[in-house]
Design a protein around this motif. Sequence first.
Motif, PDB file in Angstrom:
ATOM      1  N   ARG A  33       0.849  -1.275   0.131  1.00  0.00           N
ATOM      2  CA  ARG A  33      -0.024   0.165  -0.069  1.00  0.00           C
ATOM      3  C   ARG A  33       0.846   1.363  -0.131  1.00  0.00           C
ATOM      4  O   ARG A  33       2.097   1.280   0.392  1.00  0.00           O
ATOM      5  N   TYR A  34       0.205   2.359  -0.275  1.00  0.00           N
ATOM      6  CA  TYR A  34       0.995   3.607  -0.456  1.00  0.00           C
ATOM      7  C   TYR A  34       0.764   4.279   0.853  1.00  0.00           C
ATOM      8  O   TYR A  34      -0.307   4.239   1.523  1.00  0.00           O
ATOM      9  N   ALA A  35       2.025   4.740   1.483  1.00  0.00           N
ATOM     10  CA  ALA A  35       2.127   5.377   2.711  1.00  0.00           C
ATOM     11  C   ALA A  35       1.645   7.099   2.347  1.00  0.00           C
ATOM     12  O   ALA A  35       1.862   7.230   1.155  1.00  0.00           O
ATOM     13  N   ASP A  36       1.277   7.561   3.312  1.00  0.00           N
ATOM     14  CA  ASP A  36       0.707   9.146   3.145  1.00  0.00           C
ATOM     15  C   ASP A  36       2.095   9.912   3.253  1.00  0.00           C
ATOM     16  O   ASP A  36       2.342  10.728   4.077  1.00  0.00           O
ATOM     17  N   LEU A  37       3.329   9.552   2.400  1.00  0.00           N
ATOM     18  CA  LEU A  37       4.456  10.469   2.609  1.00  0.00           C
ATOM     19  C   LEU A  37       4.830  10.477   1.360  1.00  0.00           C
ATOM     20  O   LEU A  37       4.640   9.680   0.226  1.00  0.00           O
ATOM     21  N   ALA A  38       5.392  11.606   0.987  1.00  0.00           N
ATOM     22  CA  ALA A  38       6.062  11.920  -0.387  1.00  0.00           C
ATOM     23  C   ALA A  38       7.531  11.670  -0.388  1.00  0.00           C
ATOM     24  O   ALA A  38       8.079  11.738   0.589  1.00  0.00           O
ATOM     25  N   ALA A  39       7.973  11.410  -1.343  1.00  0.00           N
ATOM     26  CA  ALA A  39       9.338  11.226  -1.689  1.00  0.00           C
ATOM     27  C   ALA A  39       9.996  11.575  -3.047  1.00  0.00           C
ATOM     28  O   ALA A  39       9.226  11.555  -3.885  1.00  0.00           O
ATOM     29  N   ASN A  40      11.215  11.781  -3.022  1.00  0.00           N
ATOM     30  CA  ASN A  40      11.844  11.897  -4.099  1.00  0.00           C
ATOM     31  C   ASN A  40      11.893  10.570  -5.155  1.00  0.00           C
ATOM     32  O   ASN A  40      11.814   9.635  -4.831  1.00  0.00           O
ATOM     33  N   ALA A  41      10.905  10.769  -6.547  1.00  0.00           N
ATOM     34  CA  ALA A  41      10.547   9.643  -7.254  1.00  0.00           C
ATOM     35  C   ALA A  41      12.011   8.973  -7.873  1.00  0.00           C
ATOM     36  O   ALA A  41      11.983   7.930  -8.012  1.00  0.00           O
ATOM     37  N   GLU A  42      13.036   9.622  -8.182  1.00  0.00           N
ATOM     38  CA  GLU A  42      14.121   9.091  -8.788  1.00  0.00           C
ATOM     39  C   GLU A  42      14.683   7.856  -8.106  1.00  0.00           C
ATOM     40  O   GLU A  42      14.856   6.832  -8.953  1.00  0.00           O
ATOM     41  N   PRO A  43      15.039   7.831  -6.837  1.00  0.00           N
ATOM     42  CA  PRO A  43      15.445   6.664  -6.198  1.00  0.00           C
ATOM     43  C   PRO A  43      14.679   5.537  -6.182  1.00  0.00           C
ATOM     44  O   PRO A  43      15.060   4.364  -6.385  1.00  0.00           O
ATOM     45  N   TRP A  44      13.159   5.680  -6.107  1.00  0.00           N
ATOM     46  CA  TRP A  44      12.528   4.530  -6.207  1.00  0.00           C
ATOM     47  C   TRP A  44      12.294   3.961  -7.607  1.00  0.00           C
ATOM     48  O   TRP A  44      12.288   2.971  -7.905  1.00  0.00           O
ATOM     49  N   LYS A  45      12.388   4.936  -8.494  1.00  0.00           N
ATOM     50  CA  LYS A  45      12.386   4.395 -10.054  1.00  0.00           C
ATOM     51  C   LYS A  45      13.629   3.489 -10.191  1.00  0.00           C
ATOM     52  O   LYS A  45      13.454   2.651 -10.681  1.00  0.00           O
ATOM     53  N   HIS A  46      14.864   3.980  -9.848  1.00  0.00           N
ATOM     54  CA  HIS A  46      16.231   3.216  -9.936  1.00  0.00           C
ATOM     55  C   HIS A  46      15.907   1.682  -9.232  1.00  0.00           C
ATOM     56  O   HIS A  46      16.427   1.022  -9.690  1.00  0.00           O
ATOM     57  N   ALA A  47      15.310   2.022  -7.937  1.00  0.00           N
ATOM     58  CA  ALA A  47      15.105   0.563  -7.380  1.00  0.00           C
ATOM     59  C   ALA A  47      14.174  -0.263  -8.124  1.00  0.00           C
ATOM     60  O   ALA A  47      14.106  -1.456  -8.063  1.00  0.00           O
ATOM     61  N   LEU A  48      13.226   0.387  -8.732  1.00  0.00           N
ATOM     62  CA  LEU A  48      12.029  -0.612  -9.502  1.00  0.00           C
ATOM     63  C   LEU A  48      13.278  -1.392 -10.575  1.00  0.00           C
ATOM     64  O   LEU A  48      12.980  -2.456 -10.922  1.00  0.00           O
ATOM     65  N   ASP A  49      13.793  -0.355 -11.388  1.00  0.00           N
ATOM     66  CA  ASP A  49      14.785  -0.937 -12.522  1.00  0.00           C
ATOM     67  C   ASP A  49      15.604  -2.095 -11.967  1.00  0.00           C
ATOM     68  O   ASP A  49      15.763  -3.028 -12.552  1.00  0.00           O
ATOM     69  N   ALA A  50      16.203  -2.033 -10.663  1.00  0.00           N
ATOM     70  CA  ALA A  50      17.099  -2.774 -10.088  1.00  0.00           C
ATOM     71  C   ALA A  50      16.130  -4.211  -9.869  1.00  0.00           C
ATOM     72  O   ALA A  50      16.590  -5.352 -10.159  1.00  0.00           O
ATOM     73  N   LEU A  51      15.113  -3.911  -9.204  1.00  0.00           N
ATOM     74  CA  LEU A  51      14.382  -5.105  -8.764  1.00  0.00           C
ATOM     75  C   LEU A  51      13.856  -5.841  -9.856  1.00  0.00           C
ATOM     76  O   LEU A  51      13.837  -7.148  -9.763  1.00  0.00           O
ATOM     77  N   THR A  52      13.467  -5.263 -11.100  1.00  0.00           N
ATOM     78  CA  THR A  52      13.005  -6.043 -12.289  1.00  0.00           C
ATOM     79  C   THR A  52      14.073  -6.811 -12.948  1.00  0.00           C
ATOM     80  O   THR A  52      13.748  -7.838 -13.765  1.00  0.00           O
ATOM     81  N   VAL A  53      15.447  -6.360 -12.548  1.00  0.00           N
ATOM     82  CA  VAL A  53      16.532  -7.106 -12.959  1.00  0.00           C
ATOM     83  C   VAL A  53      16.796  -8.248 -12.506  1.00  0.00           C
ATOM     84  O   VAL A  53      17.146  -9.426 -12.791  1.00  0.00           O
ATOM     85  N   ILE A  54      16.754  -8.138 -10.933  1.00  0.00           N
ATOM     86  CA  ILE A  54      17.150  -9.010  -9.903  1.00  0.00           C
ATOM     87  C   ILE A  54      16.149 -10.255  -9.812  1.00  0.00           C
ATOM     88  O   ILE A  54      16.454 -11.456  -9.689  1.00  0.00           O
ATOM     89  N   LEU A  55      14.808  -9.890  -9.817  1.00  0.00           N
ATOM     90  CA  LEU A  55      13.642 -10.838  -9.660  1.00  0.00           C
ATOM     91  C   LEU A  55      13.913 -12.095 -10.356  1.00  0.00           C
ATOM     92  O   LEU A  55      13.619 -13.246  -9.895  1.00  0.00           O
ATOM     93  N   PRO A  56      14.034 -11.923 -11.767  1.00  0.00           N
ATOM     94  CA  PRO A  56      14.026 -13.352 -12.521  1.00  0.00           C
ATOM     95  C   PRO A  56      15.163 -14.125 -12.244  1.00  0.00           C
ATOM     96  O   PRO A  56      15.132 -15.316 -12.450  1.00  0.00           O
ATOM     97  N   ARG A  57      16.222 -13.636 -11.391  1.00  0.00           N
ATOM     98  CA  ARG A  57      17.429 -14.486 -11.320  1.00  0.00           C
ATOM     99  C   ARG A  57      17.260 -15.232  -9.755  1.00  0.00           C
ATOM    100  O   ARG A  57      17.908 -15.773  -9.356  1.00  0.00           O
TER     101      ARG A  57
END
Length: 103
Positions: free
Chosen positions: A67-91
């Motif tokens: 779920r979404y928390a009621d907090l704002a955050a810088n989107a760029e680090p989370w976008k990078h985390a998503l990129d890394a996660l989708t590379v790692i998960l299939p492995r």
Amino acid sequence: MRASLSAIVACLVVLALLSNAPARAEPALTISVMEDGGVRAAGEVPRAFPLDELRQRVPEIDLSSARYADLAANAEPWKHALDALTVILPRLEHGEARLAPRR
């Protein structure tokens, strides 16, 4: 053993990507890859995290406990985390990856 080592490396990569996050406590998301191949996300993410994009990239993921928390955050680090996660998960055969930005 290789899957466990991969999970550790995955966590370190994601934490390194998020190392420029603000000092305040941020929500965390745990992605679990089960032995039967199921993938589940649990926890909270800031509004900046693209859960819809995660669902598109990993169609088999169960987001019912995320779920979404009621907090704002810088989107760029989370976008990078998503990129890394989708590379790692299939492995990963099974294990967990935790997205939790820290200084």
